[in-house]
Design a protein around this motif. Sequence first.
Motif, PDB file in Angstrom:
ATOM      1  N   ALA A 100       0.827  -1.212   0.000  1.00  0.00           N
ATOM      2  CA  ALA A 100       0.000   0.000   0.000  1.00  0.00           C
ATOM      3  C   ALA A 100       0.859   1.258   0.000  1.00  0.00           C
ATOM      4  O   ALA A 100       0.341   2.364   0.143  1.00  0.00           O
ATOM      5  N   ILE A 101       2.169   1.105  -0.153  1.00  0.00           N
ATOM      6  CA  ILE A 101       3.069   2.265  -0.169  1.00  0.00           C
ATOM      7  C   ILE A 101       3.103   2.863  -1.570  1.00  0.00           C
ATOM      8  O   ILE A 101       3.282   2.157  -2.552  1.00  0.00           O
ATOM      9  N   HIS A 102       2.924   4.182  -1.635  1.00  0.00           N
ATOM     10  CA  HIS A 102       2.894   4.867  -2.926  1.00  0.00           C
ATOM     11  C   HIS A 102       4.176   5.683  -3.108  1.00  0.00           C
ATOM     12  O   HIS A 102       4.612   6.407  -2.204  1.00  0.00           O
ATOM     13  N   VAL A 103       4.764   5.560  -4.293  1.00  0.00           N
ATOM     14  CA  VAL A 103       5.996   6.267  -4.642  1.00  0.00           C
ATOM     15  C   VAL A 103       5.707   7.159  -5.849  1.00  0.00           C
ATOM     16  O   VAL A 103       5.149   6.701  -6.844  1.00  0.00           O
ATOM     17  N   THR A 104       6.080   8.433  -5.764  1.00  0.00           N
ATOM     18  CA  THR A 104       5.838   9.386  -6.845  1.00  0.00           C
ATOM     19  C   THR A 104       7.154   9.982  -7.320  1.00  0.00           C
ATOM     20  O   THR A 104       7.952  10.456  -6.502  1.00  0.00           O
ATOM     21  N   ALA A 105       7.365   9.974  -8.632  1.00  0.00           N
ATOM     22  CA  ALA A 105       8.569  10.561  -9.220  1.00  0.00           C
ATOM     23  C   ALA A 105       8.253  11.949  -9.752  1.00  0.00           C
ATOM     24  O   ALA A 105       7.239  12.148 -10.427  1.00  0.00           O
ATOM     25  N   VAL A 106       9.103  12.917  -9.461  1.00  0.00           N
ATOM     26  CA  VAL A 106       8.956  14.270 -10.005  1.00  0.00           C
ATOM     27  C   VAL A 106      10.287  14.689 -10.626  1.00  0.00           C
ATOM     28  O   VAL A 106      11.326  14.615  -9.992  1.00  0.00           O
ATOM     29  N   TYR A 107      10.240  15.114 -11.886  1.00  0.00           N
ATOM     30  CA  TYR A 107      11.465  15.407 -12.633  1.00  0.00           C
ATOM     31  C   TYR A 107      11.122  16.351 -13.779  1.00  0.00           C
ATOM     32  O   TYR A 107       9.969  16.503 -14.176  1.00  0.00           O
ATOM     33  N   GLY A 108      12.148  16.995 -14.311  1.00  0.00           N
ATOM     34  CA  GLY A 108      11.956  17.936 -15.398  1.00  0.00           C
ATOM     35  C   GLY A 108      11.760  17.236 -16.733  1.00  0.00           C
ATOM     36  O   GLY A 108      11.925  16.024 -16.852  1.00  0.00           O
ATOM     37  N   GLY A 109      11.381  18.022 -17.742  1.00  0.00           N
ATOM     38  CA  GLY A 109      11.212  17.482 -19.078  1.00  0.00           C
ATOM     39  C   GLY A 109       9.845  16.912 -19.357  1.00  0.00           C
ATOM     40  O   GLY A 109       9.605  16.350 -20.429  1.00  0.00           O
ATOM     41  N   THR A 110       8.937  17.035 -18.401  1.00  0.00           N
ATOM     42  CA  THR A 110       7.576  16.549 -18.599  1.00  0.00           C
ATOM     43  C   THR A 110       6.617  17.465 -17.844  1.00  0.00           C
ATOM     44  O   THR A 110       7.049  18.347 -17.083  1.00  0.00           O
ATOM     45  N   SER A 111       5.319  17.252 -17.990  1.00  0.00           N
ATOM     46  CA  SER A 111       4.312  18.166 -17.449  1.00  0.00           C
ATOM     47  C   SER A 111       4.367  18.260 -15.927  1.00  0.00           C
ATOM     48  O   SER A 111       4.214  17.252 -15.233  1.00  0.00           O
ATOM     49  N   LEU A 276      19.382  17.316 -27.313  1.00  0.00           N
ATOM     50  CA  LEU A 276      18.231  16.454 -27.592  1.00  0.00           C
ATOM     51  C   LEU A 276      17.039  16.863 -26.741  1.00  0.00           C
ATOM     52  O   LEU A 276      17.192  17.233 -25.569  1.00  0.00           O
ATOM     53  N   THR A 277      15.849  16.779 -27.307  1.00  0.00           N
ATOM     54  CA  THR A 277      14.640  16.967 -26.499  1.00  0.00           C
ATOM     55  C   THR A 277      14.465  15.738 -25.609  1.00  0.00           C
ATOM     56  O   THR A 277      15.094  14.695 -25.823  1.00  0.00           O
ATOM     57  N   GLN A 278      13.588  15.853 -24.610  1.00  0.00           N
ATOM     58  CA  GLN A 278      13.377  14.706 -23.719  1.00  0.00           C
ATOM     59  C   GLN A 278      12.820  13.520 -24.478  1.00  0.00           C
ATOM     60  O   GLN A 278      13.194  12.367 -24.224  1.00  0.00           O
ATOM     61  N   GLN A 280      13.378  12.757 -27.642  1.00  0.00           N
ATOM     62  CA  GLN A 280      14.481  12.161 -28.404  1.00  0.00           C
ATOM     63  C   GLN A 280      15.408  11.364 -27.492  1.00  0.00           C
ATOM     64  O   GLN A 280      15.863  10.281 -27.844  1.00  0.00           O
ATOM     65  N   ARG A 281      15.658  11.918 -26.322  1.00  0.00           N
ATOM     66  CA  ARG A 281      16.533  11.241 -25.347  1.00  0.00           C
ATOM     67  C   ARG A 281      15.931   9.904 -24.918  1.00  0.00           C
ATOM     68  O   ARG A 281      16.611   8.887 -24.849  1.00  0.00           O
ATOM     69  N   ASP A 282      14.627   9.919 -24.631  1.00  0.00           N
ATOM     70  CA  ASP A 282      13.949   8.683 -24.213  1.00  0.00           C
ATOM     71  C   ASP A 282      14.009   7.623 -25.315  1.00  0.00           C
ATOM     72  O   ASP A 282      14.199   6.440 -25.045  1.00  0.00           O
ATOM     73  N   LYS A 283      13.846   8.074 -26.561  1.00  0.00           N
ATOM     74  CA  LYS A 283      13.876   7.139 -27.689  1.00  0.00           C
ATOM     75  C   LYS A 283      15.262   6.514 -27.830  1.00  0.00           C
ATOM     76  O   LYS A 283      15.390   5.294 -28.042  1.00  0.00           O
ATOM     77  N   VAL A 284      16.315   7.338 -27.703  1.00  0.00           N
ATOM     78  CA  VAL A 284      17.679   6.826 -27.802  1.00  0.00           C
ATOM     79  C   VAL A 284      17.949   5.815 -26.691  1.00  0.00           C
ATOM     80  O   VAL A 284      18.483   4.725 -26.931  1.00  0.00           O
ATOM     81  N   MET A 285      17.573   6.159 -25.450  1.00  0.00           N
ATOM     82  CA  MET A 285      17.835   5.263 -24.324  1.00  0.00           C
ATOM     83  C   MET A 285      17.039   3.965 -24.450  1.00  0.00           C
ATOM     84  O   MET A 285      17.521   2.890 -24.085  1.00  0.00           O
ATOM     85  N   SER A 286      15.807   4.056 -24.956  1.00  0.00           N
ATOM     86  CA  SER A 286      15.003   2.857 -25.149  1.00  0.00           C
ATOM     87  C   SER A 286      15.671   1.921 -26.150  1.00  0.00           C
ATOM     88  O   SER A 286      15.763   0.705 -25.935  1.00  0.00           O
TER      89      SER A 286
END
Length: 557
Positions: A100-111, A276-278, A280-286
Amino acid sequence: MTNFESLGIEEGLLAAISALGFTEPTPIQEKAIPVLLQGTKDFIGLAQTGTGKTAAFGLPVLQLINKDDRFPQALIVCPTRELCLQITKDLGTFRGKKSAIHVTAVYGGTSIGDQIRDLKKGTHIVVATPGRLIDLIERKAINLEKIHYVILDEADEMLNMGFKDDIEFILQNTPNRQSTWLFSATMPPEIRHVSKKYMDKPFEITIGKVNAGNANIDHQYYQTQHVNRYETLKRIVDFNPGIYGIIFTRTKADAQTVTESLIREGYDIEALHGDLTQAQRDKVMSRFREKSIQLLIATDVAARGIDVQGITHVINYELPDDTEVYTHRSGRTGRAGKSGVSVSIVTPRETYRLRQIEKLINSRFHKMDIPSGKDVCRKQFFHFIDKLLQTDISNGEYEAYLPVLREKFAEVDKEEILQRVAALEFDRFLKYYENAADLNMREDSRKDRKGTDRNERSAGRERPRAAGDGNYQRLFVNLGTRDGFYKASFLQFILDMSDLRKDVLGRIDMKEMNSWVEIESGVANKMIRALDGKNFRGRKIRMNDAESGGTRGKNRE
């Protein structure tokens, strides 16, 4: 034998990590977990990447969380979006599906709006990058008043990236924390300063020696002339046909140039840099994680927080300007108990820096001969033969084609078939390397006509020079450490601004308010024209000849 149960991990977490195949804790986990489970002790853990640090702090923080209180109780701060997402994913795996533990990520490059909505739903643990977290604090979109535990992961990388003030701001805004946990691969003075200011008698452990390299990594170097650096890179890649690695360059311009050159020559490679935009970066890393590409070329800043398993090689196309950065580069391989290779391409002028890194990591570099063209072809040939023999033919309907194959090859003997297969696969390599030059620096080739050793002369130029050295000019610039620079970032800044290569630079002396740069006399004016009069954060840059007398006794503007 030590197991996770004997360390005090509760039953629910034990079941989850057992399903993951966790049996014995790593050294950092064995030493850290009992201390962190107390929840009241400040803690410093020094260990290389890939040693299990996420589980070392993740399991205790999951156990300490009060599930009934749906507000942020723990804050994990890390340098990059990639690491933020990786930690969040790991915590989700450790806690199990029914938790029941909730984890939330907050980071730049997204809404940021989506992240604010996620926070309003209620969460127990927040994993954040510094910039986005401060944005949320200033918008009053996150309440850190009830944070009990603050974890700083990859603390040295955050400070190297200029987040020192951000870290202090975050610690000032978590006044009710019960403990602070700091994890780092190295211990620069800035981290010691933060620990003294914000931590109370922290319990400190070191796995291995401080700044020491991973024992599973073989550190190698290839010495060649600067003009042969790119060809040497290709030889190294071609000589390791099963390579899966990261190539590090000093600047994003170098990363893009080398990538474009390698792609034109048929290599599976993508670049990762700050332009690179975020998306593009995600696509490269994927693509890299899926091994759709064999090689990733990256700058140090762009590669922060990359956590990819199975990397066989790290190649330093150029050595980092900050010797401690080498530890982070090489730490991308040799993870989770596996072996890895860290390769450096070094010119004679860079040998001194190689020795500095050896002292830092307490490990010797092995000098390797640059493979000849014949060596490359031979290695590629045997790799192809092994791959051919290991090919799985059990799943296809190949038997249906056998009659046609027999008919086609009825007049061709076995040896000719093998030769044709080899020619089809290796024609490019054989033609390219047919008359390949020897890129190694031989002892007799290093002597000039007077018998002077060129390496000794060039190494001598790397030692501190007097200001009046005829080959170099000393420039003054009104930028220093107070402007947020450390040596490596300052070097990259002035080179990016002037479009010059680092080979033209000598010694750099940085002070709080000003800096002095030694540069080859022939290009000194080009650097002055590129920087002098430009604006940096609203202030005019002044750069001129330090010996002209125009800067002495003046304060910066």
